[in-house]
Scaffold this active site. Sequence first.
Site, PDB file in Angstrom:
ATOM      1  N   ARG A 150       0.884  -1.176   0.000  1.00 52.03           N
ATOM      2  CA  ARG A 150       0.000   0.000   0.000  1.00 52.03           C
ATOM      3  C   ARG A 150       0.915   1.217   0.000  1.00 52.03           C
ATOM      4  O   ARG A 150       1.602   1.496   0.990  1.00 52.03           O
ATOM      5  CB  ARG A 150      -0.909  -0.009   1.232  1.00 52.03           C
ATOM      6  CG  ARG A 150      -1.938   1.126   1.254  1.00 52.03           C
ATOM      7  CD  ARG A 150      -2.816   0.995   2.489  1.00 52.03           C
ATOM      8  NE  ARG A 150      -3.684   2.145   2.682  1.00 52.03           N
ATOM      9  CZ  ARG A 150      -4.938   2.233   2.243  1.00 52.03           C
ATOM     10  NH1 ARG A 150      -5.469   1.231   1.574  1.00 52.03           N
ATOM     11  NH2 ARG A 150      -5.662   3.303   2.476  1.00 52.03           N
ATOM     12  N   HIS A 158      -6.951   1.094  -7.037  1.00 51.75           N
ATOM     13  CA  HIS A 158      -7.308   0.408  -5.788  1.00 51.75           C
ATOM     14  C   HIS A 158      -8.124  -0.844  -6.133  1.00 51.75           C
ATOM     15  O   HIS A 158      -9.319  -0.924  -5.825  1.00 51.75           O
ATOM     16  CB  HIS A 158      -8.107   1.350  -4.892  1.00 51.75           C
ATOM     17  CG  HIS A 158      -8.220   0.911  -3.475  1.00 51.75           C
ATOM     18  ND1 HIS A 158      -7.626  -0.245  -2.994  1.00 51.75           N
ATOM     19  CD2 HIS A 158      -8.870   1.480  -2.410  1.00 51.75           C
ATOM     20  CE1 HIS A 158      -7.899  -0.369  -1.713  1.00 51.75           C
ATOM     21  NE2 HIS A 158      -8.649   0.658  -1.335  1.00 51.75           N
ATOM     22  N   GLN A 174     -10.324  -3.003  -3.438  1.00 49.87           N
ATOM     23  CA  GLN A 174     -11.613  -2.444  -3.046  1.00 49.87           C
ATOM     24  C   GLN A 174     -12.693  -2.807  -4.048  1.00 49.87           C
ATOM     25  O   GLN A 174     -13.840  -3.075  -3.678  1.00 49.87           O
ATOM     26  CB  GLN A 174     -11.518  -0.924  -2.920  1.00 49.87           C
ATOM     27  CG  GLN A 174     -12.808  -0.256  -2.491  1.00 49.87           C
ATOM     28  CD  GLN A 174     -13.237  -0.649  -1.101  1.00 49.87           C
ATOM     29  OE1 GLN A 174     -12.488  -0.474  -0.143  1.00 49.87           O
ATOM     30  NE2 GLN A 174     -14.452  -1.180  -0.955  1.00 49.87           N
ATOM     31  N   ASP A 191     -16.239   8.829  -3.028  1.00 47.97           N
ATOM     32  CA  ASP A 191     -15.056   8.769  -2.161  1.00 47.97           C
ATOM     33  C   ASP A 191     -14.848  10.172  -1.598  1.00 47.97           C
ATOM     34  O   ASP A 191     -15.503  11.132  -2.017  1.00 47.97           O
ATOM     35  CB  ASP A 191     -13.843   8.320  -2.991  1.00 47.97           C
ATOM     36  CG  ASP A 191     -12.646   7.929  -2.140  1.00 47.97           C
ATOM     37  OD1 ASP A 191     -12.771   7.894  -0.895  1.00 47.97           O
ATOM     38  OD2 ASP A 191     -11.570   7.654  -2.715  1.00 47.97           O
TER      39      ASP A 191
END
Length: 303
Positions: A104, A131, A134, A219
């Site tokens: 990450r 990402h 996710q 987001d």
Amino acid sequence: MSTRHFLTLMDLSPKELGYLIQRAVELKTMLHTGQFHEPLRGKTLGMIFEKSSTRTRVSFEVAMTQFGGASVFLSPRDTQLGRGEPVEDSARVLSRMVDAVMIRTFDHDTVEQFAEYSRVPVINALTDEFHPCQLLADMQTYMEHRGAIRGRKVVWIGDGNNMCASYINAAEQFDFSLTVACPEGFDPPAPLMEEFAHRVTLERDPMKAVAGAHLVSTDVWASMGQEEEQAERARQFADYQVSPALMDRADPQAVFMHCLPAHRGEEISHDMLDDPRSVVWDQAENRLHAQKALLEFLLAGQS
């Protein structure tokens, strides 16, 4: 057999991704019904965190524990990467000691370079560009609540960031259409928009964008590392808040997702997470199950 990595959703075929989603649902059922399943006994996952996290760290650590394996947490203070060791050297060394590496970090080039020199699978647990983990959880969550996402309309509202980029990849891999609603200057990367122009459209007006949507996702307005831009971004994104009123313009069966953490009163209204159309808590839990399916696939093959 060559080592498989998971740096973006494009690293697996649509069929393999479909398998992962089905397998994640199976693993979730097994866990909730008390069935022990330890395919990674004796295996160790190295976890490199240059960006902090709650869900990512807990989900990967718990995944390895439930699978009978182990995990090693490495922050910039714990590795020579934080002191300037070349990425390729760290990859060569760590991949001789662990069975997979999860990273990450900020720069997507870091995970690509690490994977190039690694003997073991490398998983992108978030970069500034993508990402993918996710999105596995998001796709699992939609399937659990509404069935197949193929042919559906998905709307992304907000910054054209790493989550948005992975939604563009997902539109191609899971066969749905994507509408991105964002203010000018915050568009998704142009190369992605051009490559997947047959899947994604841009709409400045969020009210128009959500019409007929089956899934609405958003987001935070300022991601990690963009804190100094918070005030200006709040001004630019003021009209892009997701609320129950906005969701009323979507399909009656639409669901709402957010990768969390959420800033109530900014990208979402204060009551949006508690709206019956919100599936964010299932979405958060499914990080665990989807990543278990991914780890099993990369380290033990299809069940």
